[in-house]
Scaffold this motif. Structure first.
Motif, mmCIF file in Angstrom:
data_model
loop_
_atom_site.group_PDB
_atom_site.id
_atom_site.type_symbol
_atom_site.label_atom_id
_atom_site.label_comp_id
_atom_site.label_asym_id
_atom_site.label_seq_id
_atom_site.Cartn_x
_atom_site.Cartn_y
_atom_site.Cartn_z
ATOM 1 N N ASN A 9 0.540 -1.192 -0.035
ATOM 2 C CA ASN A 9 0.019 -0.067 -0.131
ATOM 3 C C ASN A 9 0.895 1.236 0.030
ATOM 4 O O ASN A 9 1.113 1.739 1.053
ATOM 5 C CB ASN A 9 -0.890 -0.186 1.219
ATOM 6 C CG ASN A 9 -1.913 1.193 1.005
ATOM 7 O OD1 ASN A 9 -2.163 1.815 0.148
ATOM 8 N ND2 ASN A 9 -2.723 1.537 2.218
ATOM 9 N N PRO A 12 -1.104 5.974 -0.366
ATOM 10 C CA PRO A 12 -1.858 6.651 0.519
ATOM 11 C C PRO A 12 -1.868 8.078 0.374
ATOM 12 O O PRO A 12 -3.001 8.644 0.382
ATOM 13 C CB PRO A 12 -1.430 6.112 2.012
ATOM 14 C CG PRO A 12 0.058 6.171 1.634
ATOM 15 C CD PRO A 12 0.190 5.507 0.390
ATOM 16 N N THR A 13 -0.991 8.665 -0.186
ATOM 17 C CA THR A 13 -1.015 9.990 -0.529
ATOM 18 C C THR A 13 -0.381 10.121 -1.921
ATOM 19 O O THR A 13 0.437 9.076 -2.545
ATOM 20 C CB THR A 13 -0.168 11.223 0.243
ATOM 21 O OG1 THR A 13 1.408 10.537 0.362
ATOM 22 C CG2 THR A 13 -0.549 10.911 1.545
ATOM 23 N N GLY A 237 -4.552 5.004 -4.778
ATOM 24 C CA GLY A 237 -4.722 5.030 -3.301
ATOM 25 C C GLY A 237 -6.125 4.018 -2.916
ATOM 26 O O GLY A 237 -6.603 3.347 -3.788
ATOM 27 N N ILE A 238 -6.446 3.757 -1.661
ATOM 28 C CA ILE A 238 -7.207 2.918 -1.178
ATOM 29 C C ILE A 238 -8.269 3.887 -0.116
ATOM 30 O O ILE A 238 -7.846 4.480 0.751
ATOM 31 C CB ILE A 238 -6.923 1.863 -0.321
ATOM 32 C CG1 ILE A 238 -6.016 1.023 -1.077
ATOM 33 C CG2 ILE A 238 -8.094 1.082 0.004
ATOM 34 C CD1 ILE A 238 -5.458 -0.150 -0.537
ATOM 35 N N ARG A 239 -9.605 3.856 -0.630
ATOM 36 C CA ARG A 239 -10.518 4.588 -0.044
ATOM 37 C C ARG A 239 -12.025 3.650 -0.068
ATOM 38 O O ARG A 239 -12.481 3.190 -1.066
ATOM 39 C CB ARG A 239 -10.913 5.909 -0.618
ATOM 40 C CG ARG A 239 -11.648 6.833 0.204
ATOM 41 C CD ARG A 239 -12.030 8.101 -0.506
ATOM 42 N NE ARG A 239 -10.685 8.897 -0.557
ATOM 43 C CZ ARG A 239 -10.599 9.760 -1.894
ATOM 44 N NH1 ARG A 239 -11.513 10.043 -2.262
ATOM 45 N NH2 ARG A 239 -9.468 10.450 -2.006
ATOM 46 N N ASP A 240 -12.500 3.304 1.286
ATOM 47 C CA ASP A 240 -13.578 2.546 1.447
ATOM 48 C C ASP A 240 -13.551 1.314 0.712
ATOM 49 O O ASP A 240 -14.466 0.916 0.013
ATOM 50 C CB ASP A 240 -14.940 3.550 1.041
ATOM 51 C CG ASP A 240 -14.972 4.862 1.742
ATOM 52 O OD1 ASP A 240 -14.536 4.652 3.089
ATOM 53 O OD2 ASP A 240 -15.391 5.786 1.194
ATOM 54 N N ARG A 242 -11.927 0.807 -1.978
ATOM 55 C CA ARG A 242 -11.798 0.953 -3.583
ATOM 56 C C ARG A 242 -10.748 1.555 -3.870
ATOM 57 O O ARG A 242 -9.966 2.502 -3.310
ATOM 58 C CB ARG A 242 -12.875 1.823 -4.027
ATOM 59 C CG ARG A 242 -14.446 1.042 -3.811
ATOM 60 C CD ARG A 242 -15.602 1.927 -4.338
ATOM 61 N NE ARG A 242 -15.268 2.373 -5.605
ATOM 62 C CZ ARG A 242 -16.089 1.447 -6.623
ATOM 63 N NH1 ARG A 242 -16.515 0.358 -6.440
ATOM 64 N NH2 ARG A 242 -16.073 1.607 -8.033
ATOM 65 N N ILE A 244 -8.398 4.444 -5.789
ATOM 66 C CA ILE A 244 -8.577 5.686 -6.260
ATOM 67 C C ILE A 244 -7.605 5.944 -7.018
ATOM 68 O O ILE A 244 -6.305 6.144 -6.995
ATOM 69 C CB ILE A 244 -8.476 6.631 -5.215
ATOM 70 C CG1 ILE A 244 -9.607 6.230 -3.941
ATOM 71 C CG2 ILE A 244 -9.040 7.923 -5.629
ATOM 72 C CD1 ILE A 244 -10.996 6.071 -4.576
ATOM 73 N N ARG A 246 -5.010 7.654 -9.863
ATOM 74 C CA ARG A 246 -4.161 9.042 -9.866
ATOM 75 C C ARG A 246 -3.446 9.021 -11.266
ATOM 76 O O ARG A 246 -2.084 9.083 -11.407
ATOM 77 C CB ARG A 246 -3.275 9.319 -8.663
ATOM 78 C CG ARG A 246 -4.129 9.308 -7.484
ATOM 79 C CD ARG A 246 -3.120 9.801 -6.330
ATOM 80 N NE ARG A 246 -3.653 9.827 -4.993
ATOM 81 C CZ ARG A 246 -3.489 9.071 -4.042
ATOM 82 N NH1 ARG A 246 -2.460 7.713 -4.322
ATOM 83 N NH2 ARG A 246 -4.107 9.148 -2.837
#
Length: 312
Positions: A9, A12-13, A237-240, A242, A244, A246
């Motif tokens: 991972n 994250p940013t 990225g990973i959000r909920d 899923r 994301i 970029r």
């Protein structure tokens, strides 16, 4: 089987957020910067504080900067003098800011790596982090232009340099041959049991998928290294739960153009990470690639392009 994570991972940013305040002016012009979190993850996973980390194609010095920040010793070799100067500046900037660490950058051809590393360091490198270069179709920055009187975009910063001997400018066969020499040199300076981490990805040429990760895997074995893991490093990225994405402007454009032609291209979401080790016990000389090997050519395969990225 390793109990380490197979999915890193590492986004994250965003990349600019990860590089903030760590790099001098001019660093962003490099066409293929490694995501700092990828280098940091490899360093934390495969080394201990105080150990020596090497990047034989260090670009602007991302691997070196992360090594210094994690209390490791850093050593880099860079072919292009422009990037070597910037890498030195980035190393000095971080040592000065953190008041810790040591790092050295040598300008030279990593195919003769052992000539640039002091003999007393041969067999002392704990970790190599590197990646083969990709062509300009995978890199570059975009900006708006109105020079022709019409609104549009222009691509810049997509070249490593202009030296035709740079591996970024040669055929795939020559790239693999040169990278094999680099990995063989890395093996000579690695300590027994030391680790090599290579980030890479496939790409398409005239609609055909070139499976560079598999070719690099064979190249590492031919250099006398033992493959131990194959992971992915996220560029999304990973959000909920899923991903994301970029994507860059050109990643979006390439995907849209390809899909209009019926090519199942997907947005860049990750890089392949190949992990090798140097055998603990002395072994015979590195294996040579088969002399009657056919030239490496694009080939059809089922490798799903859910995402691959760039470097340095």
């Amino acid at each position: 089987m390793s109990d380490r994570e197979s999915v890193w991972n590492t986004a994250p940013t965003s990349a600019p957020a990860q590089r903030a305040d760590r790099y001098v002016s001019g660093s962003n012009a490099h066409p293929a910067k490694m995501l700092p979190a990828i280098a940091a993850h490899a360093i934390r996973t495969y080394t201990k504080p105080g150990e020596l980390v090497l990047d034989p194609m260090c670009g602007i010095g991302t691997t070196l900067v992360e090594a210094i920040r994690l209390h490791r010793q850093a050593l880099g070799v860079e072919y292009e003098s422009r990037w070597a100067r910037i890498a030195r500046a980035n190393v000095a900037h971080n040592i000065r800011h953190l008041e810790q660490g040591s790092g050295r950058v040598v300008c030279g051809d990593a195919r003769q790596l052992t000539q640039f590393i002091n003999a007393d360091l041969h067999g002392k490198v704990a970790l190599v982090v590197t990646s083969p270069p990709y062509g300009r179709s995978a890199h570059g920055r975009v900006h708006c232009t109105s020079e022709t009187g019409e609104r549009g975009v222009a691509k810049t910063d997509y070249r490593y340099g202009r030296d035709p001997h740079n591996l970024a400018h040669v055929s795939t066969d020559q790239l693999l041959d040169g990278f094999s020499k680099i990995l063989t040199q890395c093996r000579a300076v690695l300590r027994p049991g030391g680790t090599v981490v290579v980030t890479t990805r496939p790409w398409r040429t005239h609609g055909e998928l070139i499976d560079l990760p598999s070719a690099v895997l064979a190249t590492g074995q031919a250099a006398g290294l033992v493959p131990t893991e194959r992971c992915v490093a996220l560029l999304a990225g990973i959000r909920d739960g899923r991903l994301i994405a970029r994507p860059s402007f050109f990643q979006l454009k390439n995907v849209r153009d390809a899909r209009r032609q019926g090519i199942p291209l997907h947005l860049v979401q990750h890089e392949d990470v190949l992990i090798f080790t140097r055998p603990e016990k002395p072994s015979t000389a590195p294996r040579r690639l088969c002399t009657n090997r056919q030239p490496f050519r694009p080939g059809r395969c089922d490798y799903r392009e859910t995402g691959h990225g760039t470097r340095r």
